[in-house]
Design a protein around this motif. Sequence first.
Motif, mmCIF file in Angstrom:
data_model
loop_
_atom_site.group_PDB
_atom_site.id
_atom_site.type_symbol
_atom_site.label_atom_id
_atom_site.label_comp_id
_atom_site.label_asym_id
_atom_site.label_seq_id
_atom_site.Cartn_x
_atom_site.Cartn_y
_atom_site.Cartn_z
ATOM 1 N N GLU A 161 37.310 43.788 41.394
ATOM 2 C CA GLU A 161 37.911 43.338 40.127
ATOM 3 C C GLU A 161 37.143 42.137 39.629
ATOM 4 O OE1 GLU A 161 42.179 42.630 40.110
ATOM 5 O OE2 GLU A 161 42.403 44.178 41.657
ATOM 6 N N PHE A 162 37.157 41.926 38.298
ATOM 7 C CA PHE A 162 36.547 40.719 37.744
ATOM 8 C C PHE A 162 37.505 39.539 37.857
ATOM 9 C CE2 PHE A 162 33.759 43.525 34.967
ATOM 10 C CZ PHE A 162 32.608 43.201 35.656
ATOM 11 N N ILE A 163 36.973 38.385 38.204
ATOM 12 C CA ILE A 163 37.737 37.149 38.178
ATOM 13 C C ILE A 163 37.472 36.494 36.828
ATOM 14 C CG2 ILE A 163 38.070 34.889 39.293
ATOM 15 C CD1 ILE A 163 38.766 37.353 41.070
ATOM 16 N N GLU A 164 38.529 36.095 36.135
ATOM 17 C CA GLU A 164 38.374 35.480 34.815
ATOM 18 C C GLU A 164 38.626 33.973 34.899
ATOM 19 O OE1 GLU A 164 37.051 37.048 32.353
ATOM 20 O OE2 GLU A 164 37.103 39.035 33.302
ATOM 21 N N PRO A 165 38.151 33.216 33.893
ATOM 22 C CA PRO A 165 38.193 31.746 33.988
ATOM 23 C C PRO A 165 39.570 31.177 34.319
ATOM 24 C CG PRO A 165 36.903 32.403 32.101
ATOM 25 C CD PRO A 165 37.453 33.668 32.682
ATOM 26 N N LYS A 166 40.625 31.796 33.799
ATOM 27 C CA LYS A 166 41.956 31.211 34.019
ATOM 28 C C LYS A 166 42.584 31.657 35.335
ATOM 29 C CE LYS A 166 43.076 29.910 29.362
ATOM 30 N NZ LYS A 166 43.497 30.371 28.053
ATOM 31 N N ASP A 167 41.974 32.597 36.010
ATOM 32 C CA ASP A 167 42.521 33.067 37.298
ATOM 33 C C ASP A 167 42.349 31.991 38.363
ATOM 34 O OD1 ASP A 167 42.896 35.393 35.943
ATOM 35 O OD2 ASP A 167 41.259 36.501 36.928
ATOM 36 N N TRP A 168 43.204 32.057 39.339
ATOM 37 C CA TRP A 168 43.034 31.151 40.483
ATOM 38 C C TRP A 168 41.750 31.527 41.229
ATOM 39 C CZ3 TRP A 168 42.287 31.342 45.703
ATOM 40 C CH2 TRP A 168 42.434 30.120 46.400
ATOM 41 N N MET A 169 41.039 30.537 41.699
ATOM 42 C CA MET A 169 39.839 30.810 42.511
ATOM 43 C C MET A 169 39.639 29.650 43.490
ATOM 44 S SD MET A 169 36.867 30.105 39.646
ATOM 45 C CE MET A 169 37.716 30.892 38.276
#
Lengths: 252, 334
Positions: free
Chosen positions: B38-46
């Motif tokens: 899946e793609f991680i997007e800027p607002k996702d937790w990382m």
Amino acid sequence: MAKLPPLAQYALRLGDDALILGQRLSEWCGHAPALEIDLSLANIALDLVGQATHFLGLAGEIEAKGRDADALAFKRDVLDFSNCLLVEQPNGDFARTIARQFLFSHFQELQFGALTGSTDPRLAAIAAKAVKEVAYHARLASDWVARLGDGTDESRARMIAGLDWMWRFVDELFVLDAIETKLASQGIAVDKPALRAAWDARIDGVLAEATLSRPAPHRPVLGGREGHHSEHLGHLLSEMQFLQRAYPGATW
Amino acid sequence: MYTTDLSGKDKKKSEPTPLKQEDPKLLAAFEARVANDEFIEPKDWMPEAYRRTLVRQISQHAHSEIVGMLPEGNWITRAPSLRRKAILLAKVQDEGGHGLYLYAAAETLGTSRAEMIEALHSGKAKYSTIFNYPTLTWADIGAIGWLVDGAAIMNQVPLQRTSFGPYARAMVRVCKEESFHQRQGYEIMMALAGGSREQKRMAQDALARWWWPSLMMFGPPDDKSPNTEQSIRWRIKRETNDELRQKFVDVSVPQAEAIGLSIPDKKLKWNEARGHYDYGEIDWEEFYAVVRGEGSVAKERMQARVKAWEDGAWVRDAALVHAAKRTAAKIAAE
């Protein structure tokens, strides 16, 4: 160089203006004040090199002696270049570059606008494409004149100095010599003096927005159309033509 | 390109990594998403380390695009025909555009463009070592397009599926343009290789100078690339440095042969059993020296960037002040 037919000479002038300014602007590539400006200047340079290719190609075609756009761009010396003096002036700082672009692009937009009605369909076709490009150049330059003129004290001082530096070359843009007078009477070339009022109005409008006034009048500096240039053109050519001169006959 | 991970050998100089304890539940969910492609997007937790690795890699990539405008820009005013001039202008402009959207992608991770540029100018941030070599002749423009952009494509094609969404999407466009760059470079080389004796010499000399630095673009060998393993697990990287380097060699050798140029490697030989070309030892000492900023024109490159930035400060200031004046005037008018 043997004398060119008048129509070829006219196409050559249009091409040389675009070529030399495109060359000047491409000197900025990689060194502009911001990435966005770098892209804009390269874009304008690219449009101008494209216009030069068309006009010089046409000049060569009319001359019909086997010279193509490259031969005309890379194998003529100063005396045979017929661009106006304004476009060959060195970039200076960003304000000076913008001053040159501002004064020239508005002229070029008006000129190409009129040239779309030329009785020579080839000139009209090139102008129709180019006028859209130069309208954008004129807008971009105007925006920067306003920003720099009505920005900080420093930018204002630089913008004033830039316009002042370039102003002496303005009158040459509107000169109609014997060759062009004849072509204009046939509906082929643009009657450039007739564009002056519209150009003045555009320039004054932007200067007002920039809270600037016109530079002091200066005795016109002329000669570009007859091959009598500033000292700068020879250096520009020696750089631009280096490979073609160093390796005659090579294909690239 | 220009995504060589250059951080490995510089550990001592970089700031100590704070051992932030990530929430194990969030971390597990993140790892599962990444493992699921899946793609991680800027607002996702990382995880912090993921964010930091990406900022480093994307900004390094952006800096490389911008610094990379210089060696090629060096030849725009001397391009040998109007067509070549237009193509080169367009190409260098593309590199600037790549820089722009890579900075934008990195900004989504919370670091501003000004901060990244400051890090470049202070020497804290790196850029691809390849741009610290000079462009001496017109053939260098061909060699850069063919080899440097060719290597870039090898590096970047897998990045279109990298786990961070904005980076992956930027790479889709970048790859399309790079593939045009590569073809124009090879076309320049073809013209030279098929040209006069002097032109052939130019082409051969350029290949000789750019070959090894191009191989170095893939970064240190896998056993000396400490970040590779985690970057692959997080799908920031999809293939190792050595795998990509091998691919590049395999593709480039027949291209050189096709135009009659010879690659400067006496150990270069097709290995039937491996199904790959064997190639000679890379001078890693040179590579690390160039990473340290000791490339032959590294000082000129940074000087040019810093000069452009400092000379342009008054322009950027004026634009900000002018915009503020406009906004104030608009508010006053309302």
